[in-house]
Design an enzyme around this catalytic site. Structure first.
Site, PDB file in Angstrom:
ATOM      1  N   LYS A  80       0.852  -1.198   0.000  1.00 34.99           N
ATOM      2  CA  LYS A  80       0.000   0.000   0.000  1.00 34.99           C
ATOM      3  C   LYS A  80       0.888   1.248   0.000  1.00 34.99           C
ATOM      4  CE  LYS A  80      -3.853   2.035   2.662  1.00 34.99           C
ATOM      5  NZ  LYS A  80      -4.704   1.884   3.859  1.00 34.99           N
ATOM      6  N   SER A 155      -9.709   1.769   3.099  1.00 32.53           N
ATOM      7  CA  SER A 155      -8.904   2.566   2.199  1.00 32.53           C
ATOM      8  C   SER A 155      -7.870   1.770   1.407  1.00 32.53           C
ATOM      9  CB  SER A 155      -8.169   3.639   3.003  1.00 32.53           C
ATOM     10  OG  SER A 155      -7.275   3.040   3.934  1.00 32.53           O
ATOM     11  N   SER A 179      -9.770  -0.651   7.273  1.00 34.74           N
ATOM     12  CA  SER A 179      -9.264  -0.545   5.898  1.00 34.74           C
ATOM     13  C   SER A 179      -8.568  -1.771   5.335  1.00 34.74           C
ATOM     14  CB  SER A 179      -8.311   0.641   5.797  1.00 34.74           C
ATOM     15  OG  SER A 179      -9.063   1.814   5.671  1.00 34.74           O
TER      16      SER A 179
HETATM   17  N1  GLN Z   1     -13.022   4.009   6.638  1.00 32.67           N
HETATM   18  C1  GLN Z   1     -12.381   4.487   7.823  1.00 32.67           C
HETATM   19  C2  GLN Z   1     -12.024   5.936   7.647  1.00 32.67           C
HETATM   20  O1  GLN Z   1     -12.408   6.503   6.692  1.00 32.67           O
HETATM   21  C3  GLN Z   1     -11.202   3.638   8.139  1.00 32.67           C
HETATM   22  C4  GLN Z   1     -10.020   3.956   7.336  1.00 32.67           C
HETATM   23  C5  GLN Z   1      -8.843   3.106   7.663  1.00 32.67           C
HETATM   24  O2  GLN Z   1      -8.965   2.058   8.304  1.00 32.67           O
HETATM   25  N2  GLN Z   1      -7.690   3.581   7.256  1.00 32.67           N
HETATM   26  O3  GLN Z   1     -11.361   6.524   8.440  1.00 32.67           O
END
Ligand code: GLN
Length: 485
Positions: A80, A155, A179
């Site tokens: 990532k 994400s 995420s």
């Molecule tokens: N969807 C969550 C957010 O928008 C989690 C994101 C993540 O785990 N990086 O913060």
């Protein structure tokens, strides 16, 4: 094609010299060429560098180095684009980093290299890992391999899509509120979020430091166990990493789950749950019962407050962490003779709408007068949420839930409604607030359109062995009893 193989299969083929690492990497590159115009999982890929790493791995194998010594020798693993890899671009899915190239390796990158892995490309993500659909990337929207007009989750959507589309053998992601687990569920692969402190965060660009954790995407549970063995361990460069021994996770998998107690939280089978997801989860729970687990209803009474608590704590931490992107230290700059103007213009041009929204919200909840009302209160509720889990784990060995309330939705469907998007994290967010571990494993499909559904297993802090064991037993059962998809 070897790129379709699981990590364990690739390792045995390499060890038996049935394929070379160059062939594995080439197969992934060929696949990349074919599917990327539809999937857009990668932000950058350095093919020459990947092939050079493969040749080095092949030389090591020829010289007699074994996979017992270097467990990922010759295996291409995507990263990532929020984790530093020395000499490679690092964008965090944001324009603000410009053409920044990382001067050093994250600890996990070092560990992968030491294990012989080929660090293969940088995957797309929501900007600074803020999002649930990968639509917040400043560069491109990733398509779900099951239906590219749908989101892959986020994400870490690029990593989940790359593994599912067989563009790599495994991938690293990060999980701050879901995420890793949510995109794994929506793409139909396995996603593991380790307990807070299990894996070093050194070299991970911080979003919310008390919630962030690096984990992995794989094609089967055993491979996640193998990856976790490589990634885990204390690191003097991350004082929140915990000095606990790293168990041989992959060797302990074949164990039975008879007699294990699994909790089903009353609060999780809620209204917003899509009927087909509910049916799949209920079927999975019955299968776990058939495998000998005892299913117990439990309560996590503070669940209702998790999303609000998360969005106060995560944004507060993000507003502080992202202050370093000032046009002076890193990447892009919009010049101005007045340094304050330079700062404002650089951040105005460099950050996307969601990142700005969170910095503003985070600054607000930390500001004097609001700190006690929001931030401090959120920290107290966080403690209650953690206590909910710890008292549940006095009665059960693991907790079973859906990973996501819905299957993958259409690109654009929720992007104009941030609150709708935030609510998707309802089942994953609490684990980060509590610091516990979680895994998502495929547990079926919606019917029409056919889209994957994920089952989430949550475990005690540092209880990865148990959830891996349950996930593995469940996956094994499904493979034997369900028609191939
Ligand atoms: N969807 C969550 C957010 O928008 C989690 C994101 C993540 O785990 N990086 O913060």
């Amino acid at each position: 094609m070897v790129n379709q193989s699981t990590l364990s299969e690739v390792v045995s083929k390499l060890a038996r010299r049935e394929v070379s690492s160059r062939e594995v990497v080439q197969a992934c590159l060929d696949r990349f060429q074919r599917v990327e115009p539809r999937i857009h999982a990668f932000l950058s890929i350095d093919a020459d560098n990947a092939l050079a790493q493969a040749d080095e791995a092949d030389r090591a194998i020829a010289a007699g180095v074994t996979h017992a010594e270097r467990p990922l020798l010759g295996v291409p693993i995507a990263i990532k684009d929020v984790i530093a890899v020395k000499g490679q671009p690092l964008t965090c899915g944001s324009k603000i980093l410009g053409k920044f190239v990382s001067p050093y390796d994250a600890t996990v990158s070092e560990k992968l290299k030491a294990a012989g892995a080929i660090l293969f490309g940088r995957t797309n993500m929501d900007e600074f890992a803020m999002g649930s659909s990968t639509e917040n990337s400043a560069f491109q929207v990733t398509g779900n391999p099951w239906d590219p007009s749908r989101i892959p989750g986020g994400s870490s959507g690029g990593s989940a899509a790359a593994v599912t589309a067989d563009e790599c053998i495994a991938a690293l992601g990060t999980d701050t509120g879901g995420s890793i687990r949510q995109p794994a569920a929506l793409c139909g692969c396995v996603g593991l979020k380790p307990s807070y402190g299990r894996v070093s965060r050194f070299g991970l660009v911080a979003f919310a430091s008390s919630l962030d954790q690096i984990g992995c995407f794989t094609k089967q549970v055993q491979d996640s166990a193998k990856m976790l063995e490589v990634l885990s361990g204390v690191d003097h460069r991350d004082s929140t990493s915990v000095p606990r021994p790293v168990p041989p996770y992959s060797a302990n998998l074949s164990a039975e789950i008879k007699g294990l107690r699994l909790g089903l939280p009353r609060e999780y089978m809620i209204g917003g749950l899509e009927p087909e997801v509910k049916i799949a989860i209920e079927a999975a729970v019955r299968q776990l019962e058939k495998l000998g687990a005892e299913i117990v209803e439990i309560s996590l009474p503070n669940t209702d407050y998790a999303v609000a608590t998360y969005y106060i704590i995560a944004t507060a931490e993000a507003s502080a962490n992202l202050a370093r992107f000032d046009g002076i230290r890193y990447g892009a700059r919009v010049d101005d003779p007045n340094p304050i103007e330079l700062y404002c213009k650089t951040r105005g041009a460099g950050f996307g709408a969601e990142v700005k929204r969170r910095i503003i919200l985070g600054t607000y909840v930390l500001s004097s007068g609001y700190y006690d009302a929001y931030y401090l209160r959120a920290q107290k509720v966080r403690t209650l949420i953690r206590q909910d889990f710890l008292s549940a784990f006095e009665k059960v060995d693991g907790i079973v839930t859906p990973t996501s309330p819905t299957a993958a939705f259409k690109i654009g469907e929720k992007s104009n409604d941030p609150l709708q998007m935030y609510l998707i994290d309802i089942f994953t967010i609490s684990a980060n607030l509590a610091g516990i571990c979680g895994i998502s494993v495929p547990c079926g499909f919606t019917e029409s359109p056919k889209l994957p559904i994920g089952l989430q297993l949550l475990g005690k802090p540092f209880g990865e062995e148990t959830i891996l064991r349950v996930a593995h037993a469940y996956e094994h059962y499904r493979r034997k009893h369900e028609p191939a998809s």
